[in-house]
Design an enzyme around this catalytic site. Structure first.
Site, mmCIF file in Angstrom:
data_model
loop_
_atom_site.group_PDB
_atom_site.id
_atom_site.type_symbol
_atom_site.label_atom_id
_atom_site.label_comp_id
_atom_site.label_asym_id
_atom_site.label_seq_id
_atom_site.Cartn_x
_atom_site.Cartn_y
_atom_site.Cartn_z
ATOM 1 N N LYS A 215 -6.756 8.478 8.420
ATOM 2 C CA LYS A 215 -5.961 7.254 8.328
ATOM 3 C C LYS A 215 -6.626 6.334 7.300
ATOM 4 O O LYS A 215 -7.850 6.229 7.284
ATOM 5 C CB LYS A 215 -5.998 6.607 9.709
ATOM 6 C CG LYS A 215 -5.122 5.412 9.896
ATOM 7 C CD LYS A 215 -5.359 4.865 11.311
ATOM 8 C CE LYS A 215 -5.067 3.374 11.348
ATOM 9 N NZ LYS A 215 -3.681 3.008 11.439
ATOM 10 N N HIS B 32 -4.344 -0.071 15.120
ATOM 11 C CA HIS B 32 -5.149 -1.127 14.495
ATOM 12 C C HIS B 32 -6.606 -1.108 14.929
ATOM 13 O O HIS B 32 -7.413 -1.874 14.423
ATOM 14 C CB HIS B 32 -4.497 -2.496 14.722
ATOM 15 C CG HIS B 32 -3.138 -2.568 14.093
ATOM 16 N ND1 HIS B 32 -1.993 -2.270 14.770
ATOM 17 C CD2 HIS B 32 -2.776 -2.831 12.816
ATOM 18 C CE1 HIS B 32 -0.953 -2.368 13.951
ATOM 19 N NE2 HIS B 32 -1.404 -2.694 12.760
ATOM 20 N N HIS C 68 0.822 -1.213 0.000
ATOM 21 C CA HIS C 68 0.000 0.000 0.000
ATOM 22 C C HIS C 68 0.857 1.265 0.000
ATOM 23 O O HIS C 68 2.089 1.185 -0.030
ATOM 24 C CB HIS C 68 -1.031 -0.026 1.131
ATOM 25 C CG HIS C 68 -0.435 -0.101 2.517
ATOM 26 N ND1 HIS C 68 0.364 0.874 3.044
ATOM 27 C CD2 HIS C 68 -0.532 -1.059 3.467
ATOM 28 C CE1 HIS C 68 0.722 0.539 4.262
ATOM 29 N NE2 HIS C 68 0.206 -0.639 4.538
ATOM 30 N N CYS D 198 -5.688 -0.856 20.562
ATOM 31 C CA CYS D 198 -4.527 -0.361 19.818
ATOM 32 C C CYS D 198 -4.946 0.800 18.930
ATOM 33 O O CYS D 198 -5.844 0.653 18.096
ATOM 34 C CB CYS D 198 -3.917 -1.473 18.965
ATOM 35 S SG CYS D 198 -2.655 -0.821 17.845
ATOM 36 N N CYS E 178 0.243 -5.076 15.504
ATOM 37 C CA CYS E 178 1.632 -4.599 15.624
ATOM 38 C C CYS E 178 2.569 -5.782 15.812
ATOM 39 O O CYS E 178 3.779 -5.620 15.754
ATOM 40 C CB CYS E 178 1.829 -3.712 16.851
ATOM 41 S SG CYS E 178 0.799 -2.263 16.952
ATOM 42 N N CYS F 7 -0.674 -6.870 20.914
ATOM 43 C CA CYS F 7 -1.467 -6.433 19.754
ATOM 44 C C CYS F 7 -1.000 -7.250 18.561
ATOM 45 O O CYS F 7 0.172 -7.175 18.171
ATOM 46 C CB CYS F 7 -1.282 -4.951 19.451
ATOM 47 S SG CYS F 7 -1.995 -4.533 17.841
ATOM 48 N N HIS G 148 3.833 1.594 2.385
ATOM 49 C CA HIS G 148 5.047 0.874 1.996
ATOM 50 C C HIS G 148 5.832 1.667 0.947
ATOM 51 O O HIS G 148 7.055 1.705 0.958
ATOM 52 C CB HIS G 148 4.718 -0.510 1.425
ATOM 53 C CG HIS G 148 3.934 -1.376 2.371
ATOM 54 N ND1 HIS G 148 2.827 -2.074 1.995
ATOM 55 C CD2 HIS G 148 4.115 -1.631 3.690
ATOM 56 C CE1 HIS G 148 2.354 -2.737 3.037
ATOM 57 N NE2 HIS G 148 3.117 -2.485 4.077
ATOM 58 N N LYS H 156 -9.784 0.088 5.775
ATOM 59 C CA LYS H 156 -10.789 -0.619 4.988
ATOM 60 C C LYS H 156 -12.176 -0.287 5.491
ATOM 61 O O LYS H 156 -13.121 -0.172 4.711
ATOM 62 C CB LYS H 156 -10.541 -2.131 5.067
ATOM 63 C CG LYS H 156 -9.404 -2.550 4.181
ATOM 64 C CD LYS H 156 -9.303 -4.053 4.077
ATOM 65 C CE LYS H 156 -7.963 -4.412 3.445
ATOM 66 N NZ LYS H 156 -7.241 -5.450 4.135
HETATM 67 N N1 MSP Z 1 6.940 -6.151 9.367
HETATM 68 C C1 MSP Z 1 7.072 -4.946 10.082
HETATM 69 C C2 MSP Z 1 8.401 -4.291 9.813
HETATM 70 C C3 MSP Z 1 9.596 -5.123 10.172
HETATM 71 S S1 MSP Z 1 11.087 -4.279 9.851
HETATM 72 C C4 MSP Z 1 12.245 -5.231 10.538
HETATM 73 C C5 MSP Z 1 5.952 -3.969 9.689
HETATM 74 N N2 MSP Z 1 5.354 -4.191 8.522
HETATM 75 S S2 MSP Z 1 4.179 -3.266 7.946
HETATM 76 O O1 MSP Z 1 3.793 -3.888 6.697
HETATM 77 O O2 MSP Z 1 3.155 -3.086 8.901
HETATM 78 O O3 MSP Z 1 4.801 -1.882 7.674
HETATM 79 C C6 MSP Z 1 5.897 -1.717 6.765
HETATM 80 C C7 MSP Z 1 6.293 -0.260 6.646
HETATM 81 O O4 MSP Z 1 5.203 0.503 6.138
HETATM 82 C C8 MSP Z 1 6.665 0.395 7.965
HETATM 83 O O5 MSP Z 1 7.758 1.268 7.798
HETATM 84 C C9 MSP Z 1 5.424 1.174 8.323
HETATM 85 O O6 MSP Z 1 5.674 2.269 9.149
HETATM 86 C C10 MSP Z 1 5.001 1.637 6.946
HETATM 87 N N3 MSP Z 1 3.603 2.038 6.943
HETATM 88 C C11 MSP Z 1 2.500 1.284 7.179
HETATM 89 N N4 MSP Z 1 1.394 2.084 7.038
HETATM 90 C C12 MSP Z 1 1.767 3.337 6.744
HETATM 91 C C13 MSP Z 1 1.109 4.522 6.326
HETATM 92 N N5 MSP Z 1 -0.211 4.645 6.302
HETATM 93 N N6 MSP Z 1 1.890 5.549 5.911
HETATM 94 C C14 MSP Z 1 3.248 5.468 5.827
HETATM 95 N N7 MSP Z 1 3.876 4.376 6.198
HETATM 96 C C15 MSP Z 1 3.199 3.363 6.854
HETATM 97 O O7 MSP Z 1 5.703 -3.046 10.450
#
Ligand code: MSP
Length: 469
Positions: A293, A146, A18, A143, A127, A124, A21, A296
């Site tokens: 934020k 979430h 998304h 949380c 997280c 959680c 990422h 879904k």
């Molecule tokens: N799997 C863990 C990370 C492990 S690193 C050793 C994780 N995964 S995640 O899929 O939830 O998030 C991956 C990255 O996307 C993180 O840097 C997280 O902060 C970022 N984001 C997730 N949602 C976001 C937004 N809405 N906006 C910007 N970045 C966000 O956490």
């Protein structure tokens, strides 16, 4: 010239890539290109976090074998990264055999810093994080990220003795040995660190079957964050190979929600392994949609591929690197996106089109860009203020437009053709110089501009760089 190692957070593969990422990858790519421009050798890691209870449940729900499920989703992330024009050198999947074996070696190396205990408290699953009683109370048991109630856990597991390292972690952060950007997040974390307890680093196999087995205890698997954080060094070959060429990392990029894992647990692990700490942790903000934020349940989730499909990847990169702050939350709406696209078309697309047309008419020869001093730009980059650095370049582009309007080379051509030619050559040279840095943000566009104005006989592009539909 230095060896530079840049890392990105490895996303959980429980869903599709998304916008959040994308932010990790884009910022990493901007830093990568900037570092390469200075002649450094850069390694950029990316990967997928494939263990843990959340993914396991999602896979079971999908009816697919867990391994097939994670294989399919890991591929989506690799495709996604490529679709952003981002090039990584290393991709780690936490289900890779090499990674799993190295994780177990890391566990063994942590030796006496690990002890067995009983965890009674909150968790959680979103997280994949243990939650202190204080946090539980502050968030009324739900949380905030979430929006789900915390679950109560009561289980035997192994702990990492954070207390062995807490003072040194604080010192490293306060002295900027491990620099956290932005400063307000550094302060926020130092506050959190005060109450940080020893952390559980395993889960009973009967509750979480999908994980790296704890060496020497078949009833336990590693806590997903221990497994995940290790990726930054296992991909370099640790502990089987010497990683000192690229470790410590120059910059580790994470979202604000996971800074605490990277600023707390990760340094403790590194200290336990006698490895140096990363030089920089860059925490970016979150992307919201229409001020909210993405969720879904609200129904406001926008898939990055829908944005890319609209005008291609360059406007996507433009929006999220110029109009999204590097460190604060940033908002997306289609209206703002269209406005940004128009800026691209008006400020840059038009400039290229009219300059190339004038060059052709006046037979101005092509040239090559040079990397000129730009202290203001470098200063912004050094502070990880990529959007402001981009602003410096954009202002230069706008100034070039003004210069053409003022100097009117088309009028000059009628009276003083040689002077008109010189003015045009000068403006083109300036655009080409700016274009070297533009390549950090908009690589394909920069290549096109270099091609157009590098040709012996300059030709305006048959279709403008950013056509208006
Ligand atoms: N799997 C863990 C990370 C492990 S690193 C050793 C994780 N995964 S995640 O899929 O939830 O998030 C991956 C990255 O996307 C993180 O840097 C997280 O902060 C970022 N984001 C997730 N949602 C976001 C937004 N809405 N906006 C910007 N970045 C966000 O956490």
């Amino acid at each position: 010239m230095k060896n530079i190692y840049i890392t990105t957070a490895i996303p959980y593969v429980n869903g599709n890539p998304h916008l959040g990422h994308a932010m990790d990858y884009l910022l990493a790519d901007v830093w990568r290109r900037y570092m390469m421009m200075q002649g450094n050798t850069v390694r950029l890691q990316a990967g997928t976090d494939e263990h843990g209870s959340k993914i396991y449940k999602k896979a079971i729900d999908s009816g697919m074998p867990v391994k097939d499920f994670v294989d399919q989703n890991a591929q989506k992330f690799q495709d996604f990264i490529h679709s952003l024009g981002v090039e990584y050198t290393d991709f780690v999947r936490t289900t890779d055999e090499d990674h799993e074996r190295r994780c177990q070696l890391i566990w063994q190396k942590l030796g006496d810093h690990i002890y067995k205990g009983k965890y009674e408290g909150w968790y959680c699953e979103g997280c994949e994080g243990f939650v202190t009683d204080k946090e539980y109370a502050e968030n009324d048991g739900v949380c905030p990220d979430h929006r789900k109630p915390y679950t109560k856990l009561s289980e035997e597991n192994y702990y990492l003795r954070i207390s062995d390292f807490k003072d040194r972690i604080r010192e490293a952060i306060e002295s900027d040995e491990m620099k956290i950007t932005p400063t307000f997040r550094k302060k926020e974390f130092l506050n959190l660190l005060k109450d940080m307890p020893d952390v559980s680093i395993s889960r009973p196999k009967e509750s979480v079957a999908w994980g790296v087995p704890v060496p020497g205890d078949e009833d336990q698997v590693m806590y997903v964050w221990i497994d995940a954080l290790s990726n930054y060094v296992t991909i370099l070959g640790y502990p089987e190979n010497d990683i000192s060429d690229f470790w410590p990392a120059d910059t580790q990029i994470v979202g604000k929600d996971i800074l605490r894992f990277h600023a707390g647990i990760w340094p403790a692990m590194l200290m336990g392994l006698d490895l140096p700490l990363p030089k920089n942790l860059l925490a970016h903000g979150h992307i919201t949609v229409g001020g909210e934020k993405m969720s879904k349940s609200i129904g406001n989730v926008i898939a990055p591929e829908d944005i890319i499909e609209k005008h291609g990847v360059i406007p996507f990169r433009y929006y999220f690197s110029r109009h999204a702050s590097t460190t604060e939350d940033a908002d997306f709406t289609w209206e703002k996106y269209e406005a940004a696209y128009n800026e691209l078309a008006n400020d840059l697309g038009n400039l290229v089109q009219r300059l190339a047309t004038l060059a052709k008419k006046n037979e101005v020869k092509g040239s090559k860009g040079e990397l000129k001093e730009n202290a203001e730009f470098d200063d912004r980059m050094a502070k990880y203020e990529f959007n402001f650095a981009f602003e410096v370049i954009w202002k230069q582009i706008q100034d070039l437009n003004k210069r053409i309007d003022e100097e009117k080379p088309w009028a000059l051509a009628k009276t003083e053709p040689e002077k008109a030619k010189a003015v045009l050559a000068d403006i083109i040279q300036e655009l080409l110089n700016i274009n070297v840095r533009l390549g950090i943000f908009l690589p394909e566009t920069s290549e096109k501009i270099a091609e157009i104005f590098g040709a012996e006989a300059i030709e305006p592009p048959a279709t403008p760089l950013f056509p208006k539909n």
